[in-house]
Design a protein around this motif. Structure first.
Motif, PDB file in Angstrom:
ATOM      1  N   VAL A 206      -1.926  22.486   5.668  1.00 25.90           N
ATOM      2  CA  VAL A 206      -1.933  23.110   7.064  1.00 25.90           C
ATOM      3  C   VAL A 206      -3.411  23.807   7.338  1.00 25.90           C
ATOM      4  O   VAL A 206      -3.885  23.352   8.445  1.00 25.90           O
ATOM      5  CB  VAL A 206      -1.042  24.148   7.315  1.00 25.90           C
ATOM      6  CG1 VAL A 206      -1.077  24.884   8.733  1.00 25.90           C
ATOM      7  CG2 VAL A 206       0.540  23.446   7.351  1.00 25.90           C
ATOM      8  N   LEU A 207      -3.628  24.283   6.239  1.00 28.50           N
ATOM      9  CA  LEU A 207      -5.208  25.019   6.370  1.00 28.50           C
ATOM     10  C   LEU A 207      -6.522  23.772   6.482  1.00 28.50           C
ATOM     11  O   LEU A 207      -6.977  24.013   7.451  1.00 28.50           O
ATOM     12  CB  LEU A 207      -5.678  25.822   5.284  1.00 28.50           C
ATOM     13  CG  LEU A 207      -4.998  27.172   5.173  1.00 28.50           C
ATOM     14  CD1 LEU A 207      -5.647  27.724   3.706  1.00 28.50           C
ATOM     15  CD2 LEU A 207      -5.449  28.038   6.538  1.00 28.50           C
ATOM     16  N   VAL A 208      -6.136  22.904   5.784  1.00 27.02           N
ATOM     17  CA  VAL A 208      -7.071  21.505   6.009  1.00 27.02           C
ATOM     18  C   VAL A 208      -6.764  21.029   7.400  1.00 27.02           C
ATOM     19  O   VAL A 208      -8.016  20.608   8.149  1.00 27.02           O
ATOM     20  CB  VAL A 208      -6.887  20.623   4.907  1.00 27.02           C
ATOM     21  CG1 VAL A 208      -7.809  19.239   5.282  1.00 27.02           C
ATOM     22  CG2 VAL A 208      -7.244  21.328   3.604  1.00 27.02           C
ATOM     23  N   ALA A 209      -5.677  20.904   7.714  1.00 25.55           N
ATOM     24  CA  ALA A 209      -5.438  20.220   9.108  1.00 25.55           C
ATOM     25  C   ALA A 209      -5.785  20.961  10.366  1.00 25.55           C
ATOM     26  O   ALA A 209      -6.305  20.519  11.281  1.00 25.55           O
ATOM     27  CB  ALA A 209      -3.767  19.930   9.229  1.00 25.55           C
ATOM     28  N   VAL A 210      -5.740  22.276  10.304  1.00 25.10           N
ATOM     29  CA  VAL A 210      -6.497  23.284  11.241  1.00 25.10           C
ATOM     30  C   VAL A 210      -8.087  23.160  10.860  1.00 25.10           C
ATOM     31  O   VAL A 210      -8.846  23.351  12.109  1.00 25.10           O
ATOM     32  CB  VAL A 210      -5.750  24.817  11.009  1.00 25.10           C
ATOM     33  CG1 VAL A 210      -6.732  25.727  11.763  1.00 25.10           C
ATOM     34  CG2 VAL A 210      -4.377  24.565  11.383  1.00 25.10           C
ATOM     35  N   ALA A 211      -8.603  23.441   9.737  1.00 26.56           N
ATOM     36  CA  ALA A 211     -10.023  23.399   9.413  1.00 26.56           C
ATOM     37  C   ALA A 211     -10.684  22.033  10.010  1.00 26.56           C
ATOM     38  O   ALA A 211     -11.835  22.270  10.605  1.00 26.56           O
ATOM     39  CB  ALA A 211     -10.348  23.412   7.987  1.00 26.56           C
ATOM     40  N   LEU A 212     -10.163  21.000  10.008  1.00 26.29           N
ATOM     41  CA  LEU A 212     -10.889  19.705  10.422  1.00 26.29           C
ATOM     42  C   LEU A 212     -11.203  19.635  12.038  1.00 26.29           C
ATOM     43  O   LEU A 212     -12.472  19.643  12.351  1.00 26.29           O
ATOM     44  CB  LEU A 212      -9.971  18.518  10.275  1.00 26.29           C
ATOM     45  CG  LEU A 212     -10.269  18.066   8.653  1.00 26.29           C
ATOM     46  CD1 LEU A 212      -9.071  16.930   8.417  1.00 26.29           C
ATOM     47  CD2 LEU A 212     -11.392  17.608   8.351  1.00 26.29           C
ATOM     48  N   PRO A 213     -10.153  19.963  12.901  1.00 25.41           N
ATOM     49  CA  PRO A 213     -10.638  20.048  14.456  1.00 25.41           C
ATOM     50  C   PRO A 213     -11.481  21.255  14.560  1.00 25.41           C
ATOM     51  O   PRO A 213     -12.507  21.120  15.416  1.00 25.41           O
ATOM     52  CB  PRO A 213      -9.362  20.316  15.089  1.00 25.41           C
ATOM     53  CG  PRO A 213      -8.147  20.484  13.940  1.00 25.41           C
ATOM     54  CD  PRO A 213      -8.629  20.058  12.683  1.00 25.41           C
TER      55      PRO A 213
ATOM     56  N   LEU B 215     -15.139  20.852  16.199  1.00 20.92           N
ATOM     57  CA  LEU B 215     -15.290  21.607  17.663  1.00 20.92           C
ATOM     58  C   LEU B 215     -16.440  22.525  17.396  1.00 20.92           C
ATOM     59  O   LEU B 215     -17.265  22.513  18.250  1.00 20.92           O
ATOM     60  CB  LEU B 215     -13.958  22.044  18.056  1.00 20.92           C
ATOM     61  CG  LEU B 215     -13.130  21.350  18.635  1.00 20.92           C
ATOM     62  CD1 LEU B 215     -11.748  22.131  18.836  1.00 20.92           C
ATOM     63  CD2 LEU B 215     -13.374  20.534  19.873  1.00 20.92           C
ATOM     64  N   SER B 216     -16.635  23.102  16.315  1.00 26.87           N
ATOM     65  CA  SER B 216     -17.624  23.979  15.822  1.00 26.87           C
ATOM     66  C   SER B 216     -19.143  23.101  15.959  1.00 26.87           C
ATOM     67  O   SER B 216     -20.028  23.699  16.503  1.00 26.87           O
ATOM     68  CB  SER B 216     -17.547  24.746  14.664  1.00 26.87           C
ATOM     69  OG  SER B 216     -16.334  25.418  14.604  1.00 26.87           O
ATOM     70  N   ALA B 217     -19.070  22.038  15.338  1.00 24.47           N
ATOM     71  CA  ALA B 217     -20.173  21.215  15.298  1.00 24.47           C
ATOM     72  C   ALA B 217     -20.717  20.784  16.709  1.00 24.47           C
ATOM     73  O   ALA B 217     -21.896  20.790  16.852  1.00 24.47           O
ATOM     74  CB  ALA B 217     -20.075  19.960  14.403  1.00 24.47           C
ATOM     75  N   ARG B 218     -19.657  20.521  17.429  1.00 17.10           N
ATOM     76  CA  ARG B 218     -20.019  19.858  18.824  1.00 17.10           C
ATOM     77  C   ARG B 218     -20.563  21.327  19.662  1.00 17.10           C
ATOM     78  O   ARG B 218     -21.427  21.134  20.509  1.00 17.10           O
ATOM     79  CB  ARG B 218     -18.561  19.506  19.592  1.00 17.10           C
ATOM     80  CG  ARG B 218     -18.697  19.193  20.909  1.00 17.10           C
ATOM     81  CD  ARG B 218     -19.318  17.831  21.343  1.00 17.10           C
ATOM     82  NE  ARG B 218     -19.364  17.536  22.707  1.00 17.10           N
ATOM     83  CZ  ARG B 218     -20.289  16.905  23.297  1.00 17.10           C
ATOM     84  NH1 ARG B 218     -21.298  16.433  22.597  1.00 17.10           N
ATOM     85  NH2 ARG B 218     -20.093  16.695  24.685  1.00 17.10           N
ATOM     86  N   MET B 219     -19.941  22.460  19.291  1.00 16.35           N
ATOM     87  CA  MET B 219     -20.477  23.488  20.276  1.00 16.35           C
ATOM     88  C   MET B 219     -21.946  23.813  19.778  1.00 16.35           C
ATOM     89  O   MET B 219     -22.793  24.281  20.497  1.00 16.35           O
ATOM     90  CB  MET B 219     -19.531  24.547  20.085  1.00 16.35           C
ATOM     91  CG  MET B 219     -18.212  24.455  20.458  1.00 16.35           C
ATOM     92  SD  MET B 219     -18.053  23.942  22.336  1.00 16.35           S
ATOM     93  CE  MET B 219     -18.800  25.320  23.062  1.00 16.35           C
ATOM     94  N   MET B 220     -22.143  23.735  18.493  1.00 16.86           N
ATOM     95  CA  MET B 220     -23.514  24.058  17.854  1.00 16.86           C
ATOM     96  C   MET B 220     -24.322  23.090  18.636  1.00 16.86           C
ATOM     97  O   MET B 220     -25.535  23.408  19.125  1.00 16.86           O
ATOM     98  CB  MET B 220     -23.734  23.854  16.536  1.00 16.86           C
ATOM     99  CG  MET B 220     -22.836  25.206  15.835  1.00 16.86           C
ATOM    100  SD  MET B 220     -22.954  25.200  14.136  1.00 16.86           S
ATOM    101  CE  MET B 220     -21.573  24.486  13.735  1.00 16.86           C
ATOM    102  N   ALA B 221     -24.099  21.874  18.787  1.00 12.96           N
ATOM    103  CA  ALA B 221     -25.023  20.858  19.341  1.00 12.96           C
ATOM    104  C   ALA B 221     -25.234  21.060  20.666  1.00 12.96           C
ATOM    105  O   ALA B 221     -26.290  21.118  21.241  1.00 12.96           O
ATOM    106  CB  ALA B 221     -24.591  19.447  19.052  1.00 12.96           C
TER     107      ALA B 221
END
Length: 165
Positions: free
Chosen positions: A69-76, A80-86
């Protein structure tokens, strides 16, 4: 197509050379989706998260299930974090471009106020054509208009921006 290229400039030529002609941009259609991200990555990761939660709930709560579950939450969240940083970097570049444009196009009294523009104001004003910019910039500062959408609605002669992330 040659007529559209001349009208929209370098950005349209680049879009055409990449094999994707873009329609005339305006307030109604200037938002951008990146199909691999918005219509594949995010839905697949969301489905995966729901599946992992369902399996974890059905099979009983365990440490291994919790880690999945942690990995499944961390992936999106990671994507999304990478998209927001870009997008944040893109906003900073737009602010710099617009400050240079303001310095070139604004009258002397407004040049002294360039530092007063917020990032959101710079980003919204990029859609104003060069002839419209001085009057609109003055109105935005004097009336303290800060909402991107409100500023974009004030633009009467739309200058498209096709080179966005």
């Amino acid at each position: 197509m040659a007529k559209a290229s001349a009208r929209n400039g370098f950005a349209t030529i680049m879009a055409e050379s990449e094999g994707r002609f873009m329609a005339e941009q305006n307030l109604a259609n200037h938002g951008k989706f990146f199909p691999p991200f918005h219509f594949f990555v995010i839905p697949v990761l969301t489905i995966n998260l729901v599946r992992v939660l369902w399996v974890w709930g059905k099979s009983g709560f365990s440490l291994a299930g919790f880690l999945q579950v942690l990995v499944a939450v961390a992936l999106p969240l990671g994507f999304l974090s990478a998209r927001m940083m870009a997008l944040k970097v893109q906003d900073r570049v737009i602010r710099l471009e617009e400050q240079l444009r303001f310095d070139r196009l604004l009258p002397v009294d407004l040049k002294a106020r360039i530092g007063e523009f917020s990032v959101d104001q710079c980003i919204a004003l990029r859609f104003a054509c060069d002839t419209e910019l001085p009057q609109l910039a003055r109105k935005v500062l004097d009336d303290k208009v800060t909402e991107r959408k409100a500023i974009k609605k004030m633009v009467t002669n739309w200058k498209p921006d096709y080179l966005r992330a």
